[in-house]
Motif scaffolding. Structure first.
Motif, PDB file in Angstrom:
ATOM      1  N   UNK A  68      47.357  44.225  30.675  1.00 24.69           N
ATOM      2  CA  UNK A  68      47.714  45.070  31.912  1.00 24.69           C
ATOM      3  C   UNK A  68      46.465  45.385  32.527  1.00 24.69           C
ATOM      4  N   UNK A  69      46.553  44.972  33.707  1.00 26.34           N
ATOM      5  CA  UNK A  69      45.371  45.479  34.628  1.00 26.34           C
ATOM      6  C   UNK A  69      46.224  46.749  35.494  1.00 26.34           C
ATOM      7  N   UNK A  70      45.189  47.488  35.374  1.00 24.33           N
ATOM      8  CA  UNK A  70      45.563  48.980  36.099  1.00 24.33           C
ATOM      9  C   UNK A  70      44.817  49.139  37.552  1.00 24.33           C
ATOM     10  N   UNK A  71      45.620  49.718  38.514  1.00 25.14           N
ATOM     11  CA  UNK A  71      45.028  49.994  39.662  1.00 25.14           C
ATOM     12  C   UNK A  71      44.399  51.072  39.717  1.00 25.14           C
ATOM     13  N   UNK A  72      43.376  51.596  40.758  1.00 23.98           N
ATOM     14  CA  UNK A  72      42.601  52.938  40.639  1.00 23.98           C
ATOM     15  C   UNK A  72      43.530  53.787  40.718  1.00 23.98           C
ATOM     16  N   UNK A  73      44.785  53.953  41.623  1.00 19.83           N
ATOM     17  CA  UNK A  73      45.577  55.024  41.457  1.00 19.83           C
ATOM     18  C   UNK A  73      46.071  55.262  40.100  1.00 19.83           C
ATOM     19  N   UNK A  74      46.608  54.348  39.227  1.00 26.09           N
ATOM     20  CA  UNK A  74      47.142  54.751  38.002  1.00 26.09           C
ATOM     21  C   UNK A  74      46.133  55.269  37.057  1.00 26.09           C
ATOM     22  N   UNK A  75      44.731  55.069  37.313  1.00 28.06           N
ATOM     23  CA  UNK A  75      43.761  55.343  36.313  1.00 28.06           C
ATOM     24  C   UNK A  75      43.523  56.833  36.555  1.00 28.06           C
TER      25      UNK A  75
END
Length: 728
Positions: free
Chosen positions: A545-552
């Protein structure tokens, strides 16, 4: 305590009369006396027995010699009788203190003094105490010196080696050294008990030891208990009175009275092993094995030379694991449990189940996490917890029992790792955090997978703020249908920049998480409205699962990434000193425990190897009880010394309640008379000994240095091997 005095006599005199005169002057409470002649040889006499002095007396007639009369077990106040007077004279043995140089050190010793009967004018000379000679350190030989001093002050063993022990040398025993070790030890003991002040250099004994035990050659530091074990075994074989050992078949004791079976075992043991070491130092265990399958019981009675007792603090192990729910209800929680150090993984699961209040419909799956992946699963309940290292990171997943046969999906988190401003490297993806686990039940499409993942993430959601008011609660809309070509890493774009097509909500929802299956260097995106590609020959589906910066920023990834080790070493904090009684150590030793997988018992009833339960009991206790405290622990990865303070009895070590055999012939009470101490840590420590010379007169034997020590100071965390003797 041992005192000696000298008497001048002439060779033309009757030696028997001189001996009787010596007995009249010095009236001992013990009947055993030694007479030393000028050649250093010793002859033992009993006062009431017939006196047989050697006829071939060495020396010239008319020449005066000095006879030294030794008496055992005296206090500082002696009763002395002068043959010229009928009255008894009270002699106070006072000694002047002095200092001498020993190997460059100034050591406290007792100087000699002369005493004279003031009424008669006749007198005698009291020179000092015997048994206070030190041993020179030949270079890291303190381990040997400490153990030898303890044996050199074992009363009946000293009497034996100062007597005519040579007649019992067994030169035919292939397990011995043809008597060479026993002769070297006897010679060393005679030097230690010769009335001198200078320390003894045990060089000859050391060389003889190295001839038969190469592990003790050179000048490296060794373990005093290992040396003691070898020495006692070697002395036993050299002095074994059995010249030809018979073959004896071992019989099981089941079905017979314990007393009958134990006596048969002991007779069989003595038929092959009979020496002064057996007489003094060997006892007998009662060993019981019980099969866990058929309850078949096997009872044997085995000899022992010493008791190796674990420290209770070392029998248990503290372990920290992270418990993770698979229903999205709870945060990752570190839980610390205590399990037996020699226990199994099932013991760990049971302790963890209680600590986390596991429900009846749940089960735990324990895995090791390495580099943010599931490295291995701890699935064998009988495996030892010793296989788990302190630096390992373990996670226990709470799973429902009902769907345990359903395939499993493992979510691994990855994020874009951007290079520094001045680096030209391209962005790449890096794993982080603890993997999530869920069952594939009711998961059919990529949308179901996405929804399940967000459910697992929900406990990590940060408090809502204005920046996320426009986001859907689940972060996904029903009209998502994004596609992506197969690439090694996804194209990195600014998540706040809208594309030319689609609404802003579509763009935000499609860029929060992206799901991939990876096969080597290929990366395939999981489409939201397409069936999941479940492997046919695998029970697990690994999803990246690749996270975006906003989700981090939206989720608390610190909680996801904080994974403690099983046991975090305390580098700077000093732990409080542990304390335990010697009785607790004995109870831990006698406690029933299962055998390890490497020590499986071949059950004669099941005809299969079984992990039987083993129980030890004390049956027959020796006259000299040697107790070894297991302070040193060794494993494949670490060596450690425990500084636990053991509170051991000095005057009354009572083993009555710990002995299965009820025999009124011998006492089960012991008093302490010697301690071998180890100071320091692994590989850089030092050994010395505390020894009681009688009537609570304790001395410290530190290689060449011998000095008095208070009884209040002999109990320390350095105590390593304890020597007890039986009392009536």
């Amino acid at each position: 305590m041992i005192l000696y005095l000298t008497i001048d006599c002439n060779f033309q005199d009757n030696l028997v009369s001189s001996y009787r005169r010596a007995c009249n002057i010095f009236v001992p409470k013990s009947k055993l006396l030694h007479i030393w002649d000028f050649s250093g040889q010793t002859t033992q006499f009993l006062i009431d027995d017939k006196i047989n002095l050697p006829n071939d007396t060495l020396g010239e007639h008319g020449k005066e010699i000095t006879l030294e009369l030794q008496a055992y077990g005296f206090s500082d106040s002696m009763t002395v009788r002068d043959e010229n007077f009928d009255e008894m004279v009270e002699m106070e043995t006072s000694f002047e203190s002095g200092s001498v140089k020993m190997n460059g050190c100034t050591d406290h010793v007792r100087s000699y003094s002369s005493l004279r009967n003031s009424q008669s004018g006749s007198g005698f000379r009291v020179f000092g105490y015997l048994g206070l000679r030190g041993l020179q350190n030949l270079g890291n030989t303190c381990f040997m010196n400490s153990a030898i001093q303890c044996l050199a002050h074992t009363p009946k063993l000293v009497d034996y080696f100062l007597g005519d022990y040579g007649k019992e040398i067994n030169q035919e025993n292939l397990l011995g050294t043809k008597g060479e070790l026993a002769l070297a030890f006897g010679d060393l003991l005679s030097k230690l008990w010769t009335p001198r002040d200078t320390p003894v250099a045990p060089a000859i004994f050391k060389r003889k030891l190295a001839d038969f035990a190469p592990q003790f050659s050179g000048y490296n530091q060794h373990d005093s208990q290992e040396f003691l074990s070898f020495l006692l075994d070697g002395l036993h074989e050299d002095l074994n009175r059995v010249k030809s050992k018979p073959y004896i078949a071992i019989k099981d004791a089941e079905g017979r009275p314990d007393e009958e079976a134990a006596e048969e075992y002991w007779r069989n043991h003595l038929a092959r092993n009979d020496s002064i070491i057996v007489d003094l130092c060997q006892g007998q265990y009662q060993s019981t094995l019980v099969c866990p399958a058929c309850n078949k019981k096997s009872v044997t009675f085995d000899p022992f030379m010493y008791l190796s007792l674990p420290l209770p603090s070392t029998t248990m192990r503290t372990m920290t694991l992270t418990v993770l729910s698979t229903d999205g209800m709870n945060l990752p929680t570190p839980i610390t449990v205590t399990v037996p150090k020699c226990g199994r993984q099932k013991d760990l699961i049971e302790a963890l189940s209680i600590a986390c209040s596991l429900r009846n419909d749940e089960m735990l799956m324990v895995v090791e996490i390495y580099k943010n992946r599931i490295f291995r699963r701890l699935s064998e309940p009988s495996d030892s917890v010793a296989l788990i290292r302190d630096e390992d990171k373990l996670v226990a997943y709470r799973l429902l029992k009902d769907n345990k046969n359903s395939p499993m999906v493992v979510f691994m988190h990855e994020r874009v790792e951007r290079p520094c401003e001045f680096e030209r490297a391209i962005p790449n993806l890096k794993l982080f955090g603890i993997p999530f686990v869920a069952r594939l039940e009711n998961l059919y499409t990529g949308f179901d997978l996405h929804k399940q993942y967000l459910k697992l993430l929900s406990p990590l959601l940060m408090p809502a703020d204005d920046a996320f008011n426009d986001y859907d609660d689940v972060g996904i809309t029903t009209n998502e249908d994004s596609t992506m070509e197969d690439v090694v890493s996804p194209t990195i774009s600014d998540s706040n920049t809208a594309s030319d097509t689609g609404t802003e909500d579509d763009q935000c929802s499609s860029s929060d998480f992206q799901f991939y299956l990876k096969d080597g260097m290929r990366s395939t995106e999981i489409k939201m409205n397409e069936p999941l590609p479940v492997p046919k020959f695998s029970d697990n589906l690994e999803v990246y699962v690749t996270w975006s910066e906003s989700m981090i920023e939206k989720y608390d990834t610190c909680l996801l990434s904080s994974l403690p080790e099983v046991l975090k070493p305390q580098l700077y904090a000093r732990r409080p000193q542990e304390s335990v009684s010697l009785y607790k150590c004995l109870e831990a030793f006698l406690k029933e425990e299962p055998l390890g997988p490497e020590d499986m018992w071949d059950c004669p009833s099941c005809k299969k190897p079984r992990q039987a339960r083993k129980k030890l009991d004390l049956w027959r206790l020796p006259e000299i009880l040697v107790v070894h405290l297991k302070r040193f622990s060794y494993s494949r990865y670490i060596r450690n010394k425990l500084e636990t303070y053991v509170d051991f009895p000095i005057d009354d070590f009572d083993l009555s309640t710990y002995t299965s055999k009820k025999d009124s012939q011998f006492s089960n009470r012991y008093v302490l008379y010697a301690i071998s101490n180890h100071h320091g840590g692994m590989g850089c420590g030092h050994y010395d000994a505390f020894i009681d010379l009688g009537y609570r007169k304790w001395y410290e034997f530190d290689d060449s240095r011998v000095s008095p020590v208070s009884e209040d100071d002999i109990k320390t965390s350095a105590a390593y091997v304890l020597f007890y003797r039986r009392v009536a």
